[in-house]
Structure formats: structure tokens, C-alpha cells
Write a protein that holds these residues in place. Structure first.
Motif, PDB file in Angstrom:
ATOM      1  N   GLY A   1       0.831  -1.206   0.000  1.00  0.00           N
ATOM      2  CA  GLY A   1       0.000   0.000   0.000  1.00  0.00           C
ATOM      3  C   GLY A   1       0.862   1.249   0.000  1.00  0.00           C
ATOM      4  N   GLY A   2       2.012   1.161  -0.663  1.00  0.00           N
ATOM      5  CA  GLY A   2       2.971   2.280  -0.647  1.00  0.00           C
ATOM      6  C   GLY A   2       2.668   3.376  -1.640  1.00  0.00           C
TER       7      GLY A   2
ATOM      8  N   GLY B   1       1.046   4.619   3.647  1.00  0.00           N
ATOM      9  CA  GLY B   1       2.145   3.860   3.031  1.00  0.00           C
ATOM     10  C   GLY B   1       3.096   4.770   2.274  1.00  0.00           C
TER      11      GLY B   1
ATOM     12  N   ARG C   1      -2.202  -2.287  -5.926  1.00  0.00           N
ATOM     13  CA  ARG C   1      -2.860  -2.799  -7.132  1.00  0.00           C
ATOM     14  C   ARG C   1      -2.702  -1.849  -8.307  1.00  0.00           C
ATOM     15  NH1 ARG C   1      -8.551  -3.307  -4.365  1.00  0.00           N
ATOM     16  NH2 ARG C   1      -7.679  -1.328  -3.649  1.00  0.00           N
TER      17      ARG C   1
ATOM     18  N   ASP D   1      -0.967   4.864  -9.844  1.00  0.00           N
ATOM     19  CA  ASP D   1      -0.635   5.482  -8.551  1.00  0.00           C
ATOM     20  C   ASP D   1       0.780   5.110  -8.118  1.00  0.00           C
ATOM     21  OD1 ASP D   1      -3.045   6.800  -8.215  1.00  0.00           O
ATOM     22  OD2 ASP D   1      -3.992   5.118  -7.169  1.00  0.00           O
TER      23      ASP D   1
ATOM     24  N   CYS E   1       0.285  -5.966  -7.173  1.00  0.00           N
ATOM     25  CA  CYS E   1      -0.188  -7.239  -6.613  1.00  0.00           C
ATOM     26  C   CYS E   1      -1.505  -6.946  -5.896  1.00  0.00           C
ATOM     27  CB  CYS E   1       0.838  -7.781  -5.614  1.00  0.00           C
ATOM     28  SG  CYS E   1       0.325  -9.297  -4.784  1.00  0.00           S
ATOM     29  N   ASP E   2      -2.507  -7.780  -6.125  1.00  0.00           N
ATOM     30  CA  ASP E   2      -3.736  -7.687  -5.335  1.00  0.00           C
ATOM     31  C   ASP E   2      -3.579  -8.598  -4.128  1.00  0.00           C
ATOM     32  OD1 ASP E   2      -6.177  -7.593  -4.165  1.00  0.00           O
ATOM     33  OD2 ASP E   2      -7.321  -8.140  -5.962  1.00  0.00           O
TER      34      ASP E   2
ATOM     35  N   GLY F   1      -4.428  -1.947   3.845  1.00  0.00           N
ATOM     36  CA  GLY F   1      -5.573  -2.353   4.655  1.00  0.00           C
ATOM     37  C   GLY F   1      -6.829  -1.688   4.138  1.00  0.00           C
TER      38      GLY F   1
ATOM     39  N   LEU G   1      -7.507  -9.168   3.624  1.00  0.00           N
ATOM     40  CA  LEU G   1      -6.470  -8.152   3.398  1.00  0.00           C
ATOM     41  C   LEU G   1      -5.749  -7.773   4.692  1.00  0.00           C
ATOM     42  CD1 LEU G   1      -5.059  -6.305   1.352  1.00  0.00           C
ATOM     43  CD2 LEU G   1      -6.762  -4.553   1.863  1.00  0.00           C
TER      44      LEU G   1
ATOM     45  N   TYR H   1     -13.472  -4.363  11.066  1.00  0.00           N
ATOM     46  CA  TYR H   1     -12.141  -3.746  11.093  1.00  0.00           C
ATOM     47  C   TYR H   1     -11.473  -3.990  12.451  1.00  0.00           C
ATOM     48  CZ  TYR H   1      -8.677   0.025  10.405  1.00  0.00           C
ATOM     49  OH  TYR H   1      -7.522   0.762  10.280  1.00  0.00           O
TER      50      TYR H   1
ATOM     51  N   LYS I   1      -7.967  -5.833  13.202  1.00  0.00           N
ATOM     52  CA  LYS I   1      -6.802  -5.161  13.794  1.00  0.00           C
ATOM     53  C   LYS I   1      -6.434  -5.762  15.154  1.00  0.00           C
ATOM     54  CE  LYS I   1      -5.880  -2.283  10.425  1.00  0.00           C
ATOM     55  NZ  LYS I   1      -4.619  -2.300   9.658  1.00  0.00           N
TER      56      LYS I   1
ATOM     57  N   PRO J   1      -1.786   3.658  14.395  1.00  0.00           N
ATOM     58  CA  PRO J   1      -2.124   5.058  14.115  1.00  0.00           C
ATOM     59  C   PRO J   1      -3.474   5.426  14.730  1.00  0.00           C
ATOM     60  CG  PRO J   1      -1.585   3.843  12.079  1.00  0.00           C
ATOM     61  CD  PRO J   1      -1.788   2.827  13.170  1.00  0.00           C
TER      62      PRO J   1
ATOM     63  N   ILE K   1      -5.887   9.514  11.022  1.00  0.00           N
ATOM     64  CA  ILE K   1      -4.892  10.065  10.098  1.00  0.00           C
ATOM     65  C   ILE K   1      -5.600  10.428   8.792  1.00  0.00           C
ATOM     66  CG2 ILE K   1      -2.687   9.625   8.939  1.00  0.00           C
ATOM     67  CD1 ILE K   1      -2.454   9.275  11.999  1.00  0.00           C
TER      68      ILE K   1
ATOM     69  N   THR L   1      -6.098  10.519   5.149  1.00  0.00           N
ATOM     70  CA  THR L   1      -5.636   9.790   3.960  1.00  0.00           C
ATOM     71  C   THR L   1      -6.848   9.593   3.040  1.00  0.00           C
ATOM     72  OG1 THR L   1      -6.212   7.577   4.748  1.00  0.00           O
ATOM     73  CG2 THR L   1      -4.043   8.421   5.406  1.00  0.00           C
TER      74      THR L   1
HETATM   75  N1  LIG Z   1      -6.054   6.539   7.876  1.00  0.00           N
HETATM   76  C1  LIG Z   1      -6.241   6.268   9.171  1.00  0.00           C
HETATM   77  O1  LIG Z   1      -6.796   7.065   9.937  1.00  0.00           O
HETATM   78  C2  LIG Z   1      -5.756   4.960   9.720  1.00  0.00           C
HETATM   79  C3  LIG Z   1      -5.817   4.793  11.099  1.00  0.00           C
HETATM   80  C4  LIG Z   1      -5.368   3.607  11.642  1.00  0.00           C
HETATM   81  C5  LIG Z   1      -4.868   2.625  10.830  1.00  0.00           C
HETATM   82  N2  LIG Z   1      -4.820   2.801   9.480  1.00  0.00           N
HETATM   83  C6  LIG Z   1      -4.253   1.715   8.673  1.00  0.00           C
HETATM   84  O2  LIG Z   1      -3.209   2.210   7.880  1.00  0.00           O
HETATM   85  C7  LIG Z   1      -3.120   1.448   6.678  1.00  0.00           C
HETATM   86  C8  LIG Z   1      -3.133   2.371   5.473  1.00  0.00           C
HETATM   87  O3  LIG Z   1      -4.313   3.142   5.519  1.00  0.00           O
HETATM   88  P1  LIG Z   1      -4.522   4.425   4.613  1.00  0.00           P
HETATM   89  O4  LIG Z   1      -5.463   5.290   5.336  1.00  0.00           O
HETATM   90  O5  LIG Z   1      -3.221   4.970   4.155  1.00  0.00           O
HETATM   91  O6  LIG Z   1      -5.294   3.734   3.358  1.00  0.00           O
HETATM   92  P2  LIG Z   1      -5.479   4.241   1.856  1.00  0.00           P
HETATM   93  O7  LIG Z   1      -5.273   5.716   1.787  1.00  0.00           O
HETATM   94  O8  LIG Z   1      -6.786   3.665   1.423  1.00  0.00           O
HETATM   95  O9  LIG Z   1      -4.298   3.506   1.074  1.00  0.00           O
HETATM   96  C9  LIG Z   1      -4.323   2.122   0.993  1.00  0.00           C
HETATM   97  C10 LIG Z   1      -3.124   1.635   0.210  1.00  0.00           C
HETATM   98  O10 LIG Z   1      -3.206   0.195   0.143  1.00  0.00           O
HETATM   99  C11 LIG Z   1      -3.314  -0.221  -1.211  1.00  0.00           C
HETATM  100  N3  LIG Z   1      -4.221  -1.358  -1.269  1.00  0.00           N
HETATM  101  C12 LIG Z   1      -5.552  -1.376  -0.950  1.00  0.00           C
HETATM  102  N4  LIG Z   1      -6.067  -2.585  -1.184  1.00  0.00           N
HETATM  103  C13 LIG Z   1      -5.054  -3.357  -1.667  1.00  0.00           C
HETATM  104  C14 LIG Z   1      -4.967  -4.700  -2.127  1.00  0.00           C
HETATM  105  N5  LIG Z   1      -6.045  -5.499  -2.151  1.00  0.00           N
HETATM  106  N6  LIG Z   1      -3.777  -5.165  -2.561  1.00  0.00           N
HETATM  107  C15 LIG Z   1      -2.687  -4.354  -2.579  1.00  0.00           C
HETATM  108  N7  LIG Z   1      -2.709  -3.087  -2.152  1.00  0.00           N
HETATM  109  C16 LIG Z   1      -3.880  -2.586  -1.709  1.00  0.00           C
HETATM  110  C17 LIG Z   1      -3.839   1.000  -1.972  1.00  0.00           C
HETATM  111  O11 LIG Z   1      -3.474   1.003  -3.344  1.00  0.00           O
HETATM  112  P3  LIG Z   1      -4.437   0.343  -4.470  1.00  0.00           P
HETATM  113  O12 LIG Z   1      -5.825   0.790  -4.164  1.00  0.00           O
HETATM  114  O13 LIG Z   1      -3.907   0.845  -5.780  1.00  0.00           O
HETATM  115  O14 LIG Z   1      -4.251  -1.140  -4.337  1.00  0.00           O
HETATM  116  C18 LIG Z   1      -3.116   2.122  -1.229  1.00  0.00           C
HETATM  117  O15 LIG Z   1      -1.778   2.224  -1.683  1.00  0.00           O
HETATM  118  C19 LIG Z   1      -4.281   0.448   6.731  1.00  0.00           C
HETATM  119  O16 LIG Z   1      -3.814  -0.790   7.224  1.00  0.00           O
HETATM  120  C20 LIG Z   1      -5.238   1.100   7.716  1.00  0.00           C
HETATM  121  O17 LIG Z   1      -6.059   0.139   8.342  1.00  0.00           O
HETATM  122  C21 LIG Z   1      -5.270   3.956   8.905  1.00  0.00           C
END
Ligand SMILES: NC(=O)c1ccc[n+]([C@@H]2O[C@H](COP(=O)([O-])OP(=O)(O)OC[C@H]3O[C@@H](n4cnc5c(N)ncnc54)[C@H](OP(=O)(O)O)[C@@H]3O)[C@@H](O)[C@H]2O)c1
Length: 252
Positions: A13-14, A19, A38, A42, A62-63, A92, A113, A156, A160, A186, A189, A191
Motif C-alpha cells: 500500500g505504498g 504507506g 494494485r 498510482d 499485486c492484489d 488495509g 487483506l 475492522y 486489527k 495510528p 490520520i 488519507t
Molecule cells: N487513515 C487512518 O486514519 C488509519 C488509522 C489507523 C490505521 N490505518 C491503517 O493504515 C493502513 C493504510 O491506511 P490508509 O489510510 O493509508 O489507506 P489508503 O489511503 O486507502 O491507502 C491504501 C493503500 O493500500 C493499497 N491497497 C488497498 N487494497 C489493496 C490490495 N487489495 N492489494 C494491494 N494493495 C492494496 C492502496 O493502493 P491500491 O488501491 O492501488 O491497491 C493504497 O496504496 C491500513 O492498514 C489502515 O487500516 C489507517
């Protein structure tokens, strides 16, 4: 002791959100990167953005929902680009619904996931490290919901909670191989994942009121903990979680 020069870090998810922020911080600390997600477009945008760090940036699609394919994906990846020293399990997802209305298919996707893919990536990483006789660092991205919850997040939270105990279990199994496994939890955040919540004034008001540091966090707020856990500074720390939550969990 906080430098990562000569190391390669894989960030799932970088391409976006947390990420991408972690990838930037790891590269600034000296690590070369492999970004996995995926969406090819991006990933390419992320690679362009990170090029300014001067590090080597590889991308791979990769999915991770296809959990049976993760081991094969990882073998091909390292055959192509070389071994990986640091694994950041970040990808995630969530689906928000009251527990009694949640579709079983959504629960299964979230568990696939957020839990199974993290286990499978860690296993592939550890197998290579153990076979090579090399140490490694794994950092799992958990959540506040490793130890607390709020209405509408049952799937969720279930996932977690699993990440936290998986972190402890893998740390225990692999300590003798020099593979250290920790997590970051976290808070709220900003995003793409949380955009609907950020855009909701009522929810944002709640986050500001409920969080002692009174704001949404940013991906950059998580970099310090990630670099620390990946670096030699954390060589006697395994099986732990560091919450980066603006004080959220500390408060009643
Ligand atoms: N944002 C928050 O407030 C928060 C708080 C606590 C924890 N987290 C955790 O932090 C992590 C990242 O969250 P985020 O907010 O940065 O999410 P995000 O903005 O939705 O980004 C998710 C990233 O994961 C990739 N991804 C999603 N589904 C995928 C799949 N099936 N296979 C491969 N890659 C996949 C996405 O790219 P593609 O869609 O192109 O695959 C994207 O790069 C997660 O584990 C989330 O639970 C977030």
C-alpha cells in the motif's frame, strides 16, 4: 543508529496515504524501496514523487486480497530485484456498518487483506530471511482498533485485534532467527481511506474534541515510529505496538 542505509524496505500500500508517507520517511533515512499496490498509475506517481530522495525505488503490482498468490509473487519479486530487509505491512481496508448489517463477504475481504495477507507476506519474507541466514524487521500497521473500538467498525476491529496478537506471535516464533516484528497503531490520520470522515464536519469535530492533541494526524506523523522500529535503535524491541494517536487511547 536511526539510519537505514544499505537496507531495502518493502511497503505494501505504498502508493497512497500512510504507506506513501512511510515510504518517503524510510527513503529519507537511507532505505531503498519497493512499493506494492494494485494500481500501476498510482505506483508510478509515487515513484516519481519519491525519486527526489535519490534512493532506488522499485514498484510492483499485486492484489493482496489474492492471498494464495502472495508467496509466488514474493518469490518472483526477490528473484527480480534482490532480497528485502524491512517489511512494512501497511495495505488495509475497512467497511463501516453496524455488526448485524455487515455482509459476510465484506467481513471475509477485510480479514483477507488486513490479517491473512499480512501473515502471508510476513511468512514469505521470513522464509527468505531464514534461508539466507539474515536478520529482518517487520512493522505491521495496526490501528487504535488493535485495542479499542467504536460503533460500526466490528469487522475492522476484529481484523486489527488479530494484527496485534499476530505481531506478538510472529515476534515469538522468529526471534531466534533475528526477525523482529512490531506494530504501529495510528490514530485518526488524514488519507484517501478516511477522506469521507475528514470531509464530515461533525466527525472532524469529534476527532478534534476526542484527541488530546486536538487534530487529525498526517502520514508524516507516523514516520518517526516506523524508522525507529526498522532501525538498529530498536534491535532489542520485538512484539510491541507503538500507538501514534495524539493521546487518543490515553484518555477516557
Ligand atoms: N487513515 C487512518 O486514519 C488509519 C488509522 C489507523 C490505521 N490505518 C491503517 O493504515 C493502513 C493504510 O491506511 P490508509 O489510510 O493509508 O489507506 P489508503 O489511503 O486507502 O491507502 C491504501 C493503500 O493500500 C493499497 N491497497 C488497498 N487494497 C489493496 C490490495 N487489495 N492489494 C494491494 N494493495 C492494496 C492502496 O493502493 P491500491 O488501491 O492501488 O491497491 C493504497 O496504496 C491500513 O492498514 C489502515 O487500516 C489507517
Amino acid at each position: 543508529m536511526f539510519r537505514l542505509d544499505g537496507k531495502t524496505a518493502l511497503v505494501t500500500g505504498g502508493s497512497k496515504g500512510i504507506g506513501l508517507g512511510l515510504a518517503q520517511g524510510l527513503a529519507e533515512a537511507g532505505a531503498d524501496l519497493v512499493l506494492v499496490a494494485r494500481g500501476q498509475a498510482d505506483l508510478e506517481t509515487a515513484r516519481e514523487k519519491l525519486a527526489e530522495t535519490g534512493r532506488r525505488i522499485e514498484i510492483a503490482t499485486c492484489d493482496l486480497l489474492q492471498t494464495d498468490e502472495i508467496d509466488g509473487f514474493y518469490q518472483e519479486l526477490i528473484a527480480d530485484i534482490g532480497s528485502i530487509d524491512i517489511l512494512i505491512n501497511n495495505a488495509g481496508m475497512t467497511v463501516r456498518a453496524p455488526a448485524h448489517e455487515l455482509a459476510m463477504a465484506d467481513l471475509q475481504k477485510i480479514l483477507a487483506l488486513n490479517v491473512t495477507s499480512v501473515f502471508a507476506m510476513s511468512q514469505a519474507f521470513a522464509r527468505e530471511r531464514i534461508a539466507a541466514g539474515q536478520p529482518g524487521k517487520i512493522v505491521n500497521i495496526g490501528s487504535l482498533m488493535c485495542s479499542a473500538t467504536r460503533p460500526g467498525t466490528s469487522a475492522y476491529t476484529t481484523s486489527k485485534g488479530g494484527v496485534l496478537l499476530m505481531t506478538k506471535a510472529l515476534a515469538t516464533d522468529w526471534a531466534s532467527h533475528g526477525i523482529l516484528v512490531n506494530a504501529i497503531g495510528p490514530g485518526y490520520i488524514e488519507t484517501p481511506l478516511t477522506k469521507p470522515l475528514v470531509d464530515d464536519p461533525e466527525f472532524t469535530g469529534w476527532v478534534q474534541e476526542r484527541t488530546p492533541l486536538a487534530r487529525w494526524g498526517t502520514p508524516a506523523d507516523l514516520v518517526g515510529a516506523a524508522v525507529f522500529l526498522a532501525s538498529p535503535a530498536a534491535d532489542f524491541i520485538t512484539g510491541q505496538i507503538i500507538y501514534v494517536d495524539g493521546g487518543w487511547l490515553a484518555r477516557f
